[in-house]
Design an enzyme around this catalytic site. Structure first.
Site, PDB file in Angstrom:
ATOM      1  N   ILE A   1       0.832  -1.205   0.000  1.00 37.08           N
ATOM      2  CA  ILE A   1       0.000   0.000   0.000  1.00 37.08           C
ATOM      3  C   ILE A   1       0.864   1.250   0.000  1.00 37.08           C
ATOM      4  CG2 ILE A   1      -1.713   1.328   1.285  1.00 37.08           C
ATOM      5  CD1 ILE A   1      -2.798  -1.365   2.336  1.00 37.08           C
TER       6      ILE A   1
ATOM      7  N   THR B   1      -4.844   5.352   7.379  1.00 34.84           N
ATOM      8  CA  THR B   1      -5.730   4.309   6.869  1.00 34.84           C
ATOM      9  C   THR B   1      -5.226   2.935   7.305  1.00 34.84           C
ATOM     10  OG1 THR B   1      -4.475   4.226   4.788  1.00 34.84           O
ATOM     11  CG2 THR B   1      -6.430   5.651   4.842  1.00 34.84           C
TER      12      THR B   1
ATOM     13  N   ARG C   1      -4.091   1.381  11.097  1.00 31.67           N
ATOM     14  CA  ARG C   1      -4.740   0.900  12.307  1.00 31.67           C
ATOM     15  C   ARG C   1      -4.853   2.046  13.301  1.00 31.67           C
ATOM     16  NH1 ARG C   1      -6.467  -2.811   9.954  1.00 31.67           N
ATOM     17  NH2 ARG C   1      -6.322  -5.056  10.413  1.00 31.67           N
TER      18      ARG C   1
ATOM     19  N   ASP D   1      -9.284   6.909   8.630  1.00 30.42           N
ATOM     20  CA  ASP D   1     -10.183   5.806   8.281  1.00 30.42           C
ATOM     21  C   ASP D   1     -10.256   4.796   9.413  1.00 30.42           C
ATOM     22  OD1 ASP D   1     -11.891   4.437   6.339  1.00 30.42           O
ATOM     23  OD2 ASP D   1     -10.309   2.913   6.276  1.00 30.42           O
TER      24      ASP D   1
ATOM     25  N   GLU E   1     -12.899   1.408  17.310  1.00 33.71           N
ATOM     26  CA  GLU E   1     -13.869   1.979  16.384  1.00 33.71           C
ATOM     27  C   GLU E   1     -15.225   1.290  16.352  1.00 33.71           C
ATOM     28  OE1 GLU E   1     -11.832  -0.176  12.497  1.00 33.71           O
ATOM     29  OE2 GLU E   1     -11.408   1.904  12.985  1.00 33.71           O
TER      30      GLU E   1
ATOM     31  N   HIS F   1     -13.564   2.932   8.523  1.00 29.58           N
ATOM     32  CA  HIS F   1     -12.714   1.791   8.143  1.00 29.58           C
ATOM     33  C   HIS F   1     -13.175   1.223   6.800  1.00 29.58           C
ATOM     34  CE1 HIS F   1      -9.909  -1.449  10.003  1.00 29.58           C
ATOM     35  NE2 HIS F   1      -9.741  -1.354   8.706  1.00 29.58           N
TER      36      HIS F   1
ATOM     37  N   ALA G   1     -11.688   2.166   3.694  1.00 23.74           N
ATOM     38  CA  ALA G   1     -10.719   2.383   2.611  1.00 23.74           C
ATOM     39  C   ALA G   1     -10.622   1.182   1.681  1.00 23.74           C
ATOM     40  CB  ALA G   1      -9.343   2.707   3.197  1.00 23.74           C
ATOM     41  N   PHE G   2     -10.810  -0.010   2.221  1.00 20.85           N
ATOM     42  CA  PHE G   2     -10.691  -1.243   1.443  1.00 20.85           C
ATOM     43  C   PHE G   2     -11.945  -1.532   0.629  1.00 20.85           C
ATOM     44  CE2 PHE G   2     -13.296  -2.419   4.934  1.00 20.85           C
ATOM     45  CZ  PHE G   2     -14.104  -3.434   4.461  1.00 20.85           C
TER      46      PHE G   2
END
Length: 335
Positions: free
Chosen positions: A151, A229, A231, A255, A260, A300, A302-303
């Site tokens: 990434i 983005t 952890r 993100d 969370e 969370h 982004a993926f």
């Protein structure tokens, strides 16, 4: 083999069912935890997503667990020491959306640099004034990339397209990559001191816990932008809140946040105090961050593109089939 998939959305089930068609397969949208583990304790194989909590007290409830296949790259939600000690292999999805997450990094960054959320909210109210909407160019700024795995490297490639200068920090610098993409590997202190924007791409682990805290924020340029983005645990959110309050950090795109899953509703702030599952102060800080004008928080996600999720499911299914056939792949613990 009985295989249980946790946190499974309805549309995902068809893909996973086709891959694992020769076995007993159970799907649930529940997160796995101590409250429901006994309902599934006869499973041979389990496949969680990132919100499930697979600590030792949960894992030891399974009667004959043979394999854990997490549908994520990170595996900090799994007690890897317990799994290794009890000879339970754990697999992950090492690469599924490097460009997907990298694109989200720049979605957050562009939203910040052009003040997109505030502009949208304003025009929806019929206010077309420019007051307070002045942003900044990316071109010519210095981007600090902490972690240059798949990434991080994709982020670098996109950054060069925006004509950003790029600094990188990684325990294993890639000299060939650096030369090809005109990246300078530096130590952490240098990166923090020289970057206008800092983006995080390191896995969640004990060693990475609060990688950025008061000391690190103090080293940064005044007005730095932070993007995370990776952890939530990598950033000390209390320190971030202080840095935002005093202007050291001008804006943040997040993100991920610590704990969370527990802040989806404001009522969780109260409930968490009574069940003591989470740190109330952390939840309160997260709640404050969510409502700051110069902070963008996404859930969370982004993926979460169609293509990336399909790759996650396909790789997870292949991991499970490979284990059953005696050819395990993408293992993250050594037995």
């Amino acid at each position: 083999m009985k295989i249980v998939f946790f946190e499974a959305e309805k549309w995902e089930c068809d893909i996973l069912q086709r891959i694992c068609c020769n076995h007993e397969v159970v799907f649930t949208d529940e997160e796995l935890g101590i409250d429901n583990v006994l309902l599934y304790s006869d499973a041979d194989i389990i496949s969680p997503f990132v919100h499930s909590a697979l600590d030792g007290s949960v894992l030891e409830c399974f009667e004959h667990l043979k394999f854990v296949a997490t549908r994520s790259t990170g595996y900090d939600h799994i007690d890897l020491d317990y799994c290794t000690r009890t000879a339970i292999p754990v697999s992950n999805v090492p690469v599924y959306g490097d460009h997907t997450v990298a694109e989200h990094v720049f979605a957050l960054l562009l939203a910040i640099s052009h003040k997109i959320p505030e502009a949208i909210n304003r025009t929806r109210k019929g206010d077309f004034s420019q007051r307070g909407l002045q942003g900044f160019d990316l071109q010519g700024k210095t981007l600090g990339v902490i972690g240059t795995g798949a990434i991080g490297k994709r982020v670098v490639k996109i950054a060069r397209g925006f004509r950003l200068n790029v600094l990188a920090c990684d325990p294993k610098p890639d000299a060939v990559f650096a030369d090809r993409h005109r990246v300078s590997y530096v130590d952490m202190n240098c990166l923090l001191e020289q970057s206008d924007i800092v983006t995080l791409h390191v896995p969640g682990s004990k060693s990475a816990m609060h990688l950025l805290s008061d000391k690190e924020f103090a080293r940064m340029k005044d007005g730095v932008v932070l993007i995370n983005t990776a952890r939530g645990s990598i950033v000390d959110t209390r320190a971030l809140l202080h840095a935002l309050a005093d202007g050291k950090v001008s804006a943040a795109g997040l993100d991920v946040l610590p704990d969370e899953p527990s802040i989806r509703e404001e009522a969780e702030l109260i409930r968490s105090f009574f069940d003591k599952k989470h740190d109330l102060e952390t939840l309160f800080v997260n709640h404050v961050l969510q409502h700051m004008r110069n902070v963008i928080v996404t859930p969370h996600s982004a993926f979460n593109t169609k293509e990336a999720v399909e790759r996650i499911l396909t790789t997870t299914g292949e991991n499970i089939v490979g284990f059953i056939e005696g050819e395990p792949r993408n293992l993250v613990n050594k037995l």
